[in-house]
Design an enzyme around this catalytic site. Structure first.
Site, PDB file in Angstrom:
ATOM      1  N   HIS A  84     -10.507  -5.860  -2.507  1.00 29.59           N
ATOM      2  CA  HIS A  84     -11.611  -5.664  -1.560  1.00 29.59           C
ATOM      3  C   HIS A  84     -12.702  -4.905  -2.303  1.00 29.59           C
ATOM      4  CE1 HIS A  84      -9.320  -7.077   1.881  1.00 29.59           C
ATOM      5  NE2 HIS A  84      -8.320  -6.288   1.536  1.00 29.59           N
TER       6      HIS A  84
ATOM      7  N   GLU B 174       0.807  -1.239   0.000  1.00 30.95           N
ATOM      8  CA  GLU B 174       0.000   0.000   0.000  1.00 30.95           C
ATOM      9  C   GLU B 174       0.833   1.279   0.000  1.00 30.95           C
ATOM     10  OE1 GLU B 174      -2.680  -0.448   3.324  1.00 30.95           O
ATOM     11  OE2 GLU B 174      -3.580  -2.265   2.493  1.00 30.95           O
TER      12      GLU B 174
ATOM     13  N   ASP C  85     -12.447 -10.073  -1.060  1.00 32.53           N
ATOM     14  CA  ASP C  85     -13.773 -10.152  -0.455  1.00 32.53           C
ATOM     15  C   ASP C  85     -14.697  -9.220  -1.222  1.00 32.53           C
ATOM     16  OD1 ASP C  85     -12.909  -7.703   0.718  1.00 32.53           O
ATOM     17  OD2 ASP C  85     -12.664  -8.600   2.698  1.00 32.53           O
TER      18      ASP C  85
ATOM     19  N   ASN D 205       2.101  -5.328  -3.085  1.00 35.17           N
ATOM     20  CA  ASN D 205       0.686  -5.623  -2.813  1.00 35.17           C
ATOM     21  C   ASN D 205      -0.073  -4.324  -2.544  1.00 35.17           C
ATOM     22  OD1 ASN D 205      -1.295  -7.801  -2.197  1.00 35.17           O
ATOM     23  ND2 ASN D 205      -1.272  -6.950  -0.110  1.00 35.17           N
TER      24      ASN D 205
ATOM     25  N   GLU E 287      -6.420 -10.682  -1.283  1.00 35.06           N
ATOM     26  CA  GLU E 287      -7.258 -10.432  -0.100  1.00 35.06           C
ATOM     27  C   GLU E 287      -8.724 -10.311  -0.507  1.00 35.06           C
ATOM     28  OE1 GLU E 287      -5.755  -7.086   2.179  1.00 35.06           O
ATOM     29  OE2 GLU E 287      -3.677  -7.676   1.858  1.00 35.06           O
TER      30      GLU E 287
HETATM   31  O1  G3I Z   1      -5.432  -7.894  19.037  1.00 32.24           O
HETATM   32  C1  G3I Z   1      -6.013  -6.669  19.479  1.00 32.24           C
HETATM   33  C2  G3I Z   1      -6.759  -6.867  20.764  1.00 32.24           C
HETATM   34  O2  G3I Z   1      -5.838  -7.269  21.762  1.00 32.24           O
HETATM   35  C3  G3I Z   1      -7.448  -5.570  21.146  1.00 32.24           C
HETATM   36  O3  G3I Z   1      -8.200  -5.744  22.301  1.00 32.24           O
HETATM   37  C4  G3I Z   1      -8.342  -5.103  20.007  1.00 32.24           C
HETATM   38  C5  G3I Z   1      -9.016  -3.764  20.314  1.00 32.24           C
HETATM   39  O4  G3I Z   1      -9.071  -2.941  19.192  1.00 32.24           O
HETATM   40  O5  G3I Z   1      -7.571  -4.943  18.856  1.00 32.24           O
HETATM   41  C6  G3I Z   1      -6.953  -6.151  18.424  1.00 32.24           C
HETATM   42  O6  G3I Z   1      -6.198  -5.893  17.286  1.00 32.24           O
HETATM   43  C7  G3I Z   1      -6.916  -5.657  16.109  1.00 32.24           C
HETATM   44  C8  G3I Z   1      -6.495  -6.686  15.080  1.00 32.24           C
HETATM   45  O7  G3I Z   1      -7.092  -6.398  13.836  1.00 32.24           O
HETATM   46  C9  G3I Z   1      -6.861  -8.118  15.470  1.00 32.24           C
HETATM   47  O8  G3I Z   1      -8.248  -8.277  15.511  1.00 32.24           O
HETATM   48  C10 G3I Z   1      -6.585  -4.268  15.622  1.00 32.24           C
HETATM   49  O9  G3I Z   1      -7.135  -3.308  16.517  1.00 32.24           O
HETATM   50  C11 G3I Z   1      -7.144  -4.040  14.251  1.00 32.24           C
HETATM   51  O10 G3I Z   1      -6.649  -2.801  13.757  1.00 32.24           O
HETATM   52  C12 G3I Z   1      -6.683  -5.150  13.326  1.00 32.24           C
HETATM   53  O11 G3I Z   1      -7.299  -4.940  12.070  1.00 32.24           O
HETATM   54  C13 G3I Z   1      -6.658  -5.562  10.988  1.00 32.24           C
HETATM   55  C14 G3I Z   1      -6.287  -4.516   9.941  1.00 32.24           C
HETATM   56  O12 G3I Z   1      -5.724  -5.157   8.815  1.00 32.24           O
HETATM   57  C15 G3I Z   1      -5.299  -3.517  10.494  1.00 32.24           C
HETATM   58  O13 G3I Z   1      -4.783  -2.697   9.515  1.00 32.24           O
HETATM   59  C16 G3I Z   1      -7.598  -6.591  10.384  1.00 32.24           C
HETATM   60  O14 G3I Z   1      -7.790  -7.662  11.315  1.00 32.24           O
HETATM   61  C17 G3I Z   1      -7.026  -7.147   9.078  1.00 32.24           C
HETATM   62  O15 G3I Z   1      -7.996  -7.926   8.429  1.00 32.24           O
HETATM   63  C18 G3I Z   1      -6.643  -6.005   8.156  1.00 32.24           C
HETATM   64  O16 G3I Z   1      -6.062  -6.529   7.005  1.00 32.24           O
HETATM   65  C19 G3I Z   1      -5.698  -5.592   5.998  1.00 32.24           C
HETATM   66  C20 G3I Z   1      -4.431  -6.107   5.342  1.00 32.24           C
HETATM   67  O17 G3I Z   1      -3.424  -6.327   6.300  1.00 32.24           O
HETATM   68  C21 G3I Z   1      -3.947  -5.131   4.268  1.00 32.24           C
HETATM   69  N1  G3I Z   1      -4.996  -4.828   3.318  1.00 32.24           N
HETATM   70  C22 G3I Z   1      -6.268  -4.394   3.889  1.00 32.24           C
HETATM   71  C23 G3I Z   1      -6.772  -5.406   4.908  1.00 32.24           C
HETATM   72  C24 G3I Z   1      -8.139  -5.009   5.448  1.00 32.24           C
HETATM   73  O18 G3I Z   1      -8.082  -3.795   6.152  1.00 32.24           O
END
Ligand code: G3I
Length: 305
Positions: A206, A127, A237, A169, A235
């Site tokens: 996405h 990105e 969806d 990516n 990725e």
């Molecule tokens: O693990 C913590 C947890 O301990 C905490 O209590 C909670 C409260 O917010 O957060 C948890 O972490 C979160 C994590 O996902 C696991 O669920 C983060 O806040 C959250 O920001 C994170 O989001 C991820 C996101 O990337 C972050 O940028 C998504 O799961 C994940 O699907 C998403 O994936 C991205 C790819 O890496 C890049 N392309 C886009 C894609 C979708 O956004």
């Protein structure tokens, strides 16, 4: 083939998913994941904040858990991601200039070395371009270290793991006419012309009603492939439901099958309830693990019907 991975294999491709480590104790989840998919991306566990929470203190337990689950079940692994403006640990967010450049390169080297020999493809850089009409690089602390940060990251990754395929990516790069797509295309063309190591381009894909599967999606994939790189849908969806969603999934699979260098497709999660989208139903299995119309559409398309 009667599963996504079997049907894709018959077409010389893989079919993958993102896996969240904390869900590996859910047997309904692992049963579907193990049956259907043969390429695994860690949804969060191999990102910078997960693998280097403190400077030069590396933390691989969560990433290793996913890699070990994948490999012990005979699956390959996509590494995600070595250099990104987002999900940086606090110490990295606070660095700039040459200190950040060397910390980024050290991160790439250390993580790629830890996983050497276990990764099919690495999302080396994620990105790095802006949305909208500018075609410019995204402003970030990494970009402010100098425009050559991307190639520096790719060279460090190649040195650390010479057998992994190295990918760029991004999202919103699916429509061939978009400035961002053209900007990434020009980066890859330049890298190939100058011998900067790059093997593949990942299209996150996405999709939703604002950003549907573009009519020129296959043109995008084939144009990049013509530069001499593999392309992958990394990725996938698609928001929606029913036949409209199933038709969109079909078009994505058809586009990949029509491009010989489109080597695989990964969806970004197993069931709708596993998706990063807080609400919505963008995946191939419903929250109870039932196959959706979109699943049948993907499977039938892979099977050539
Ligand atoms: O693990 C913590 C947890 O301990 C905490 O209590 C909670 C409260 O917010 O957060 C948890 O972490 C979160 C994590 O996902 C696991 O669920 C983060 O806040 C959250 O920001 C994170 O989001 C991820 C996101 O990337 C972050 O940028 C998504 O799961 C994940 O699907 C998403 O994936 C991205 C790819 O890496 C890049 N392309 C886009 C894609 C979708 O956004």
């Amino acid at each position: 083939g009667s599963t996504l991975q079997a049907a894709a294999s018959e077409r010389g491709r893989y079919f993958g998913t993102a896996i969240a480590g904390f869900r590996l104790s859910d047997s309904a989840y692992t049963t579907i994941a193990n049956r259907e998919f043969n390429m695994i991306t860690a949804e969060n566990e191999m990102k910078i904040d997960a693998t280097e929470p403190n400077r030069n203190q590396f933390s691989y337990a969560a990433g290793d858990q996913i890699v070990n689950w994948a490999r012990s079940n005979g699956k390959q692994v996509r590494g995600h991601t070595l250099a990104w403006h987002s999900q940086q640990p606090g110490w990295m967010q606070n660095l700039s200039g040459s200190a950040l450049r060397s910390a980024m390169l050290n991160h790439v080297t250390q993580v790629a070395t830890h996983y050497r020999g276990q990764i099919h493809s690495w999302d080396v850089v994620n990105e790095a371009f802006q949305d909208g009409s500018s075609g410019a690089r995204r402003d970030s602390n990494l970009q402010r270290t100098g425009n050559d940060w991307i190639e520096a990251a790719f060279r460090a990754a190649r040195a650390a793991d010479p057998n992994a395929k190295l990918c760029y990516n991004d999202y919103n790069t699916d429509d061939w006419t978009h400035a961002k797509t053209q900007a990434v295309y020009n980066l890859v063309r330049d890298f190939k012309a100058r011998g900067v190591p790059i093997d593949c381009v990942g299209f996150q894909s996405h999709f939703n009603s604002q950003s549907p599967v573009p009519s020129n999606y296959q043109t995008t994939l084939s144009s990049f492939a013509a530069l001499g790189v593999d392309v992958q849908i990394t990725e996938l969806d698609i928001e929606g439901s029913g036949t409209a969603q199933a038709d969109s999934y079909r078009r994505v699979v058809q586009a990949c099958l029509a491009v010989s260098r489109c080597t695989g497709i990964s969806v970004w999660g197993v069931r709708d309830s596993d998706s990063w989208r807080a609400s919505g139903t963008p995946l191939l299995f419903d929250g109870s693990g039932n196959k959706k119309l979109a699943y049948t559409s993907v499977l039938d398309t892979l099977n050539g019907s």
